[in-house]
Design a protein around this motif. Sequence first.
Motif, PDB file in Angstrom:
ATOM      1  N   LEU A 101      68.967  10.877  40.176  1.00 46.25           N
ATOM      2  CA  LEU A 101      69.513  11.626  39.380  1.00 46.25           C
ATOM      3  C   LEU A 101      68.784  12.765  38.774  1.00 46.25           C
ATOM      4  O   LEU A 101      69.593  13.691  38.648  1.00 46.25           O
ATOM      5  N   GLN A 102      67.523  12.608  38.843  1.00 43.34           N
ATOM      6  CA  GLN A 102      66.811  13.891  38.330  1.00 43.34           C
ATOM      7  C   GLN A 102      66.917  15.051  39.064  1.00 43.34           C
ATOM      8  O   GLN A 102      66.399  15.929  38.707  1.00 43.34           O
ATOM      9  N   TYR A 107      72.173  15.618  45.650  1.00 42.79           N
ATOM     10  CA  TYR A 107      72.696  14.445  46.045  1.00 42.79           C
ATOM     11  C   TYR A 107      73.666  13.852  45.152  1.00 42.79           C
ATOM     12  O   TYR A 107      73.868  13.992  44.159  1.00 42.79           O
ATOM     13  N   SER A 108      74.972  13.249  45.934  1.00 43.42           N
ATOM     14  CA  SER A 108      75.666  12.111  45.167  1.00 43.42           C
ATOM     15  C   SER A 108      75.018  11.031  45.437  1.00 43.42           C
ATOM     16  O   SER A 108      74.589  10.600  46.293  1.00 43.42           O
ATOM     17  N   THR A 269      74.965  16.589  49.038  1.00 44.15           N
ATOM     18  CA  THR A 269      76.209  17.309  48.685  1.00 44.15           C
ATOM     19  C   THR A 269      76.606  18.379  49.834  1.00 44.15           C
ATOM     20  O   THR A 269      77.589  18.799  50.011  1.00 44.15           O
ATOM     21  N   GLU A 270      75.544  18.908  50.469  1.00 42.59           N
ATOM     22  CA  GLU A 270      75.576  19.927  51.470  1.00 42.59           C
ATOM     23  C   GLU A 270      75.356  19.308  52.723  1.00 42.59           C
ATOM     24  O   GLU A 270      74.747  18.353  52.876  1.00 42.59           O
ATOM     25  N   GLY A 271      75.595  19.943  53.965  1.00 40.46           N
ATOM     26  CA  GLY A 271      75.402  19.475  55.235  1.00 40.46           C
ATOM     27  C   GLY A 271      76.679  18.888  55.810  1.00 40.46           C
ATOM     28  O   GLY A 271      77.611  18.493  54.883  1.00 40.46           O
ATOM     29  N   ARG A 319      71.649  10.939  54.543  1.00 40.42           N
ATOM     30  CA  ARG A 319      72.065  10.001  53.509  1.00 40.42           C
ATOM     31  C   ARG A 319      70.740   8.901  53.392  1.00 40.42           C
ATOM     32  O   ARG A 319      70.521   8.104  54.429  1.00 40.42           O
ATOM     33  N   PHE A 320      70.286   8.624  52.286  1.00 41.92           N
ATOM     34  CA  PHE A 320      69.088   7.752  52.165  1.00 41.92           C
ATOM     35  C   PHE A 320      70.014   6.467  51.490  1.00 41.92           C
ATOM     36  O   PHE A 320      70.861   6.466  50.751  1.00 41.92           O
TER      37      PHE A 320
END
Length: 509
Positions: A101-102, A107-108, A269-271, A319-320
């Motif tokens: 979040l930080q 990222y979503s 969010t990119e890629g 994607r983690f």
Amino acid sequence: MYMMVISSALALCAGAAGAAALQIPLLSSHKQAPIQVADEPKPLVNSSALQDLISGDRLMVRAKKMFEIAKLGEDEYNHPTRVIGSAGHLGTLSYIYETILQLGDYYSISNQSFPAVSGNVFESRLVLGNEVPKSAAPMGLTPPTKDKQPVYGALVLVENEGCQPSDFPDTVGGNIAFIKRGTCPFGTKSENAGLKGAAAAVVYNYDKDPVAGTLGTPSPNHVATFGLSGAEAAPIIKKLEKNEYVDAIAYMDAEVNQILTANIIAQTTEGDPDNCVMLGAHSDSVAEGPGINDDGSGTMSLLEVATQLTKFNVSNCVRFAWWAGEEEGLLGSDYYVATLPEEENMKIRLFMDYDMMASPNFAYQVYNATNAVNPNGSEELRDLYLDWYKEQVLNYTFIPFDGRSDYDGFIRNGIPGGGIATGAEGIKTEEEEEMFGGKAGDWYDPCYHQLCDNLGNLNMTAWVVNTKLIAHSVATYARSFKGFPKRTASVASAAYENEIKYHGSKLFI
């Protein structure tokens, strides 16, 4: 991503399925400066540059935080743990969520709750004749003996491998079934014993080694079940085959609970969202300890790589994943893949598994995943790891691709996969001592699944090396899939299925 994105603190259920969800507070003591000014131009991700940002000091800061989180489990378990359903695991999920979040809108973040089973054995004992077998061990997810009291009876040898109810003689009723390992899952053997009225069951190995197994999905017909080494079973089998009477006492104080837990997924969010690099580690430990190496090390490596990746642009989405319930039998990763729509499955170009990156008596281990047995692309991933170790002038060794970690569900569902590790309870050879240092004859991780898997159980050299390799794997495929095989709608081959005797850390057949 098709999963629901959550915008506030992670909401999970820590109790029985169907109970009210608990709001997990963010860990306000964990502060981190922004990684990059929002409007500053970023370069395309580069492997060397991303590797250079990996720091042992930063990893150790995370490790200290993880151990403090594990202490949240002390009230319930009397020692630090991050097992699913515990306060330590809920704290781990909160820490992962807050860390991502930080990082702002790079990222979503998504949360996938799912039902899980959590088992705990508080006390057990098995007596066969006049002996207390040293190798006797409770199966994972075993129920207790009746009323959590000792049960007494004759030891009854079961025909074949106990895979059919007809293998169990009527005399097993009220007694203790003695069953050979093999052919079918341990859970099937225990269930068949219960259907015939057995008070308990013992599954013995067909070779001299002990059996560390799991019953898998709970059944109301399961009975308290132990594993036993072939070495200790052999003299007992001789007696039973001669129709000699062997009495037995079995005692199991255990519980199996239904809970809700969650996977956490963070995607750039990119890629290109139709060509995703996916990698994962498991967020939970066993009940017996804090799991700082298993798999705190993998969890923290992914968090650090995810943090440093924000300094770059990516061509392909990354994607983690942090899986819950790995120690209970790959529950989180299995659930994730099983619920993926086919269209979403095909967007994952490969899955990389990072479980136990810092074993103290380490070897640099690469899963020997080949295209001949696994989905096309698995061998190319394997070779990426090999080439990197060679470039760093580091030795490596192959380990079986046998279902012991979260890659299994991906392979079974047609997604190429692989990964690296540093070793668990296996014995380091003299040749490996020459290759990697350490001590031959000892486990790679002498504290595997034990209370001592704490801050002192991390080899920082191995951890930094392998976190750099994780960074290299992410950077390589986030930049380009040139030369990497296209996805096909295939499934695991029969050869792979035939080799799999594990589902997670425990045998299931």
